[in-house]
Design a protein around this motif. Structure first.
Motif, PDB file in Angstrom:
ATOM      1  N   GLN A 128      42.805  46.936  36.659  1.00  0.00           N
ATOM      2  CA  GLN A 128      43.785  47.800  35.995  1.00  0.00           C
ATOM      3  C   GLN A 128      44.510  48.705  36.987  1.00  0.00           C
ATOM      4  O   GLN A 128      45.715  48.931  36.854  1.00  0.00           O
ATOM      5  N   SER A 129      43.790  49.219  37.991  1.00  0.00           N
ATOM      6  CA  SER A 129      44.461  50.075  38.971  1.00  0.00           C
ATOM      7  C   SER A 129      45.429  49.262  39.824  1.00  0.00           C
ATOM      8  O   SER A 129      46.516  49.740  40.174  1.00  0.00           O
ATOM      9  N   LEU A 130      45.074  48.020  40.135  1.00  0.00           N
ATOM     10  CA  LEU A 130      45.995  47.153  40.876  1.00  0.00           C
ATOM     11  C   LEU A 130      47.225  46.853  40.040  1.00  0.00           C
ATOM     12  O   LEU A 130      48.349  46.864  40.541  1.00  0.00           O
ATOM     13  N   PHE A 131      47.024  46.607  38.744  1.00  0.00           N
ATOM     14  CA  PHE A 131      48.176  46.340  37.879  1.00  0.00           C
ATOM     15  C   PHE A 131      49.144  47.525  37.882  1.00  0.00           C
ATOM     16  O   PHE A 131      50.362  47.349  38.049  1.00  0.00           O
ATOM     17  N   ALA A 132      48.625  48.737  37.699  1.00  0.00           N
ATOM     18  CA  ALA A 132      49.480  49.920  37.686  1.00  0.00           C
ATOM     19  C   ALA A 132      50.201  50.089  39.023  1.00  0.00           C
ATOM     20  O   ALA A 132      51.391  50.427  39.067  1.00  0.00           O
ATOM     21  N   TYR A 133      49.478  49.837  40.106  1.00  0.00           N
ATOM     22  CA  TYR A 133      50.073  49.919  41.441  1.00  0.00           C
ATOM     23  C   TYR A 133      51.221  48.912  41.582  1.00  0.00           C
ATOM     24  O   TYR A 133      52.307  49.251  42.077  1.00  0.00           O
ATOM     25  N   LEU A 134      50.997  47.675  41.138  1.00  0.00           N
ATOM     26  CA  LEU A 134      52.021  46.640  41.258  1.00  0.00           C
ATOM     27  C   LEU A 134      53.232  46.946  40.387  1.00  0.00           C
ATOM     28  O   LEU A 134      54.375  46.735  40.802  1.00  0.00           O
TER      29      LEU A 134
END
Length: 259
Positions: free
Chosen positions: A244-250
């Motif tokens: 989820q944190s990677l998704f928000a970052y992307l």
């Protein structure tokens, strides 16, 4: 046999038309422009049976009032959660509802996929998925309503629902964003051979004025960075500790990306 064709509208929208050779009736998805639909109906001697609406944005709903005036019995089916913003709807549907189109011997399951908008829905009839502006080929929709962090969670969860569908599911989104999305995807995963090959294929299609769509879920799992957030190598590369944190970052990176 149902045929699905794209009607280009505006700069990069597609209005999808479902038709069959043995019936005069057809269905359109997200008609932002009534004139494009009317031209198709006249040229192909078709009648408009129903409209499927994924969300309230004007480039998806702008043609509704004119089509409703021309076809007084028209079924206009869209999200219950956005009824107030789409007054032309004649039928509202939510998650798990079944839309039956008996004239085409067709039915669609409604899937709630909030994120791009709070009430966004998709229509699914295996192997066909009409997903509006939630899942694009090699990308996903912008987060336009509510707090970014909350919307990012909702969008991530919505995409997880869509990629749980069979890999043969055909992805009919409503924008020709594929090449731009691929440029971003390659900035995230430059060594992804599937991405490189898919970009070459899509470039040839666009050079020949052909749509890159539909895509399919199996392919998107290989090339779409927003669907690859469980990849531990990607998380490590971009200093993120969860999907989820990677998704928000992307998603934030894509908003700022200059190709």
């Amino acid at each position: 046999m149902t045929t699905i064709i794209p009607l280009p509208a505006f700069q990069d929208n597609y209005i999808w038309v479902l038709s069959q050779s043995d019936t005069p009736w057809c269905v359109v998805v997200d008609p932002g422009d009534a004139s494009v639909v009317n031209d198709y109906l006249i040229q192909n001697e078709k009648k408009l049976l129903a409209v499927l609406i994924t969300h309230h944005h004007a480039d998806h709903t702008g043609g509704l009032m004119q089509l409703k005036q021309q076809w007084p019995e028209l079924r206009i089916i869209g999200p219950t959660a956005e009824h107030a913003r789409i007054p032309a709807l004649t039928e509202t549907v939510g998650d798990g509802a079944i839309v039956v189109l008996p004239q085409l011997k067709q039915q669609f399951q409604v899937i709630a996929i909030p994120g791009h908008t709070a009430g966004h829905i998709a229509f699914y009839s295996a192997p066909v998925l009409f997903c509006g502006d939630t899942l694009f080929s090699a990308g996903c929709g912008r987060l336009l309503e509510g707090e970014f962090s909350e919307s990012a969670i909702k969008m991530y969860q919505s995409l997880q629902r869509l990629i749980s569908l069979p890999e043969t599911t055909e992805v009919y989104c409503t924008h020709e964003y594929t090449l731009a999305n691929l440029r971003f995807a390659l900035s995230i995963e430059p060594d992804n051979l599937d991405l490189q090959y898919y970009q070459q294929q899509c470039q040839v299609k666009r050079q020949n004025f052909k749509p890159t769509l539909p895509s399919n879920i199996g392919l998107e799992k290989k090339v779409n960075p927003f669907l690859r957030c469980n990849n531990k190598d990607l998380q490590l590369k971009h200093n993120q500790n969860s999907a989820q944190s990677l998704f928000a970052y992307l998603r934030m990176a894509k908003d700022q990306f200059k190709s």
